[in-house]
Design a protein around this motif. Structure first.
Motif, short mmCIF file in Angstrom:
data_model
loop_
_atom_site.label_atom_id
_atom_site.label_comp_id
_atom_site.label_asym_id
_atom_site.label_seq_id
_atom_site.Cartn_x
_atom_site.Cartn_y
_atom_site.Cartn_z
N VAL A 230 0.88 -1.17 0.00
CA VAL A 230 0.00 0.00 0.00
C VAL A 230 0.91 1.22 0.00
O VAL A 230 1.73 1.39 0.91
N ASP A 231 0.78 2.07 -1.03
CA ASP A 231 1.67 3.23 -1.11
C ASP A 231 0.92 4.46 -1.60
O ASP A 231 -0.28 4.40 -1.88
N ARG A 232 1.64 5.59 -1.71
CA ARG A 232 1.01 6.85 -2.08
C ARG A 232 0.83 7.01 -3.58
O ARG A 232 0.20 7.98 -4.03
N GLY A 233 1.35 6.06 -4.36
CA GLY A 233 1.17 6.12 -5.79
C GLY A 233 1.77 7.38 -6.39
O GLY A 233 2.87 7.80 -6.01
N PRO A 234 1.06 8.07 -7.30
CA PRO A 234 1.62 9.25 -7.95
C PRO A 234 1.48 10.53 -7.12
O PRO A 234 1.96 11.59 -7.53
N ALA A 235 0.84 10.45 -5.95
CA ALA A 235 0.60 11.64 -5.14
C ALA A 235 1.89 12.18 -4.54
O ALA A 235 2.81 11.43 -4.23
N ALA A 236 1.95 13.50 -4.36
CA ALA A 236 3.11 14.13 -3.74
C ALA A 236 3.02 14.13 -2.23
O ALA A 236 4.01 14.34 -1.54
N PHE A 237 1.81 13.89 -1.68
CA PHE A 237 1.60 13.90 -0.24
C PHE A 237 2.07 12.60 0.39
O PHE A 237 2.23 11.58 -0.29
N LEU A 238 2.25 12.61 1.71
CA LEU A 238 2.51 11.39 2.45
C LEU A 238 1.30 10.46 2.36
O LEU A 238 0.16 10.92 2.26
N ASP B 280 5.64 6.74 3.06
CA ASP B 280 5.42 6.35 1.66
C ASP B 280 4.50 5.14 1.54
O ASP B 280 4.04 4.82 0.45
N GLY B 281 4.27 4.42 2.65
CA GLY B 281 3.34 3.30 2.59
C GLY B 281 3.72 2.16 3.51
O GLY B 281 4.51 2.32 4.46
N LEU B 282 3.13 0.98 3.23
CA LEU B 282 3.32 -0.22 4.04
C LEU B 282 3.56 -1.42 3.13
O LEU B 282 2.96 -1.51 2.04
N ILE B 283 4.39 -2.34 3.59
CA ILE B 283 4.57 -3.63 2.93
C ILE B 283 4.09 -4.70 3.90
O ILE B 283 4.59 -4.80 5.03
N ILE B 284 3.11 -5.49 3.50
CA ILE B 284 2.67 -6.63 4.30
C ILE B 284 3.09 -7.87 3.54
O ILE B 284 2.61 -8.13 2.43
N SER B 285 4.01 -8.64 4.10
CA SER B 285 4.63 -9.73 3.34
C SER B 285 4.57 -11.06 4.08
O SER B 285 4.44 -11.11 5.31
N THR B 286 4.69 -12.11 3.30
CA THR B 286 4.90 -13.44 3.85
C THR B 286 6.35 -13.55 4.33
O THR B 286 7.18 -12.68 4.06
N ALA B 287 6.66 -14.66 5.00
CA ALA B 287 8.06 -14.89 5.36
C ALA B 287 8.92 -15.01 4.10
O ALA B 287 10.05 -14.50 4.05
N THR B 288 8.39 -15.64 3.07
CA THR B 288 9.11 -15.72 1.80
C THR B 288 9.37 -14.32 1.25
O THR B 288 10.46 -14.02 0.76
N GLY B 289 8.36 -13.45 1.32
CA GLY B 289 8.49 -12.09 0.81
C GLY B 289 9.35 -11.18 1.65
O GLY B 289 9.65 -10.06 1.24
N SER B 290 9.77 -11.64 2.83
CA SER B 290 10.60 -10.80 3.69
C SER B 290 11.95 -10.50 3.04
O SER B 290 12.60 -9.50 3.38
N THR B 291 12.39 -11.34 2.11
CA THR B 291 13.68 -11.12 1.44
C THR B 291 13.50 -10.41 0.09
O THR B 291 14.43 -10.35 -0.70
#
Length: 379
Positions: free
Chosen positions: A212-220, A238-249
């Motif tokens: 989940v991120d701010r995309g093209p917006a200039a704001f936080l 700038d956003g959040l990353i929600i990942s699996t253990a595999t995606g942690s790398t």
């Protein structure tokens, strides 16, 4: 079809009071076939000559030598180079084709072979939005963190896996649902939400991460993070990353997350460039329900993507709900889950690579180096 075997003798016992519990040994997971696999899906990296050469060799061998039914995506068979290959044209009529998004491969395929890089494996995972057959990944890509097999000895490697008893790693996936504003699914537990519900904008099983991120917006980016229906924090950055253990790398480690072994049942939550010095990545138990909401007072909407695909806008009041999916990806190991992972850390990420410290001279004692008496303070 396959079974995952855990030998009772390889279980470590842990006593907690009068109740006995067991922790499975990661190395005890083995691939056992109920019957020899008859159908195989071959997924190839697009626009890659090395992968195309390997693809032709593999498909011809599977059909002519192993007498297997082979499934291949239509777009792969339309490659112009294949049209000029006389040997491949002889077996083309024996290949079963499918189109992504139109044909359901569930219960049609016993085994999956990937030819490419990590992205090829992620794509193969996206083709199975419920249970997925065992997948064997050959490294023909750029990084190859998730693809432990080398193609040079593919005949021996594939034959060994087909015979059974190869080591297996069950990689957890995430169930992700985007809910419309003020819809019932926004309050319904995500594990009970079905893709057919009209209030669901997106329903996906994710191999690596949801971003989940701010995309093209200039704001936080401004979103509220809930875990198990409790507001944990408001995210500004700038956003959040929600990942699996595999995606942690993957993306998460670039944003400062710890690297978590895929056998660990966990979900990793990592902020992207947070506007706070104290916002650190966290790890929560697998099965926890996570909800990310765009609050009404946020300056702008946000964007969400799933394994780097299907990027879409999250409007004010909309949310994405995430938990551990019940359908993992059974990944065949080249050696075993621990050795494969640490080999990938060393070879792909050069983890902890540095010049070794020189040995201490035999004429100098350690005491003389650490003692203040040996230091000339007058200089």
């Amino acid at each position: 079809m396959f079974l995952k075997k855990q030998k009772s003798e390889s279980l470590m016992k842990m006593r907690t009071g009068a109740r006995g519990e067991t922790i499975p040994d990661p190395g005890s997971q083995k691939l056992l076939w109920n019957k020899p696999p008859l159908t195989v899906l071959v997924v190839k990296k697009i626009s890659d000559e090395e992968a195309l050469s390997a693809f032709k060799q593999l498909v011809c061998w599977l059909i002519e030598e192993k007498k297997m039914v082979v499934f291949v995506e239509v777009s792969v068979l339309q490659d112009g180079i294949l049209a000029t290959d006389s040997k491949f044209q002889q077996i083309k009529s024996k290949i079963n084709s499918f189109k992504e998004g139109e044909d359901d491969l569930t219960n049609k395929v016993d085994f999956v072979i990937c030819l490419g890089g990590d992205g090829t494996l992620l794509y193969a995972s996206s083709l199975f939005q419920t249970s997925m057959p065992p997948v064997m990944a050959f490294n023909l890509g750029s990084l190859g963190f998730l693809t432990p097999f080398n193609f040079e000895n593919f005949r021996d490697e594939v034959s060994f896996v087909i015979q059974g008893n190869a080591s297996l790693l069950l990689r957890y996936r995430l169930k992700c649902v985007v809910c419309k504003k003020d819809s019932l699914c926004s309050v319904t537990p995500v594990k009970h939400i079905d893709r057919s519900q009209s209030q669901v904008k997106t329903h996906a099983l994710v191999f690596n991460d949801v971003v989940v991120d701010r995309g093209p917006a200039a704001f936080l980016c401004n979103v509220d993070l809930y875990i198990e229906k409790k507001l944990v924090t408001s995210v500004q950055g700038d956003g959040l990353i929600i990942s699996t253990a595999t995606g942690s790398t993957a993306y998460a480690v670039s944003a400062g997350a710890s690297m978590v072994h895929p056998n660990v049942p966990a979900i990793v939550i990592t902020p992207i460039c947070p506007h706070s010095l104290s916002f650190r990545p966290i790890v929560v138990p697998a099965g926890a329900e996570i909800k990310v909401v765009v609050p009404p007072e946020a300056r702008n909407s946000c964007w969400v993507s799933f394994d780097g695909r299907n990027k879409q806008e999250l409007l004010h009041g909309e949310c994405v709900k995430i938990t551990t999916a019940q359908y993992p990806v059974p990944s065949v190991c080249a050696k075993d889950p621990m050795e494969d992972w640490f080999n990938s850390l060393a070879e792909c990420l050069h983890w902890n690579v540095r010049r070794p410290q020189k040995a201490m001279s035999s004429t100098v004692s350690s005491a003389s180096i650490t003692s203040l008496d040996s230091v000339d303070l007058s200089s």
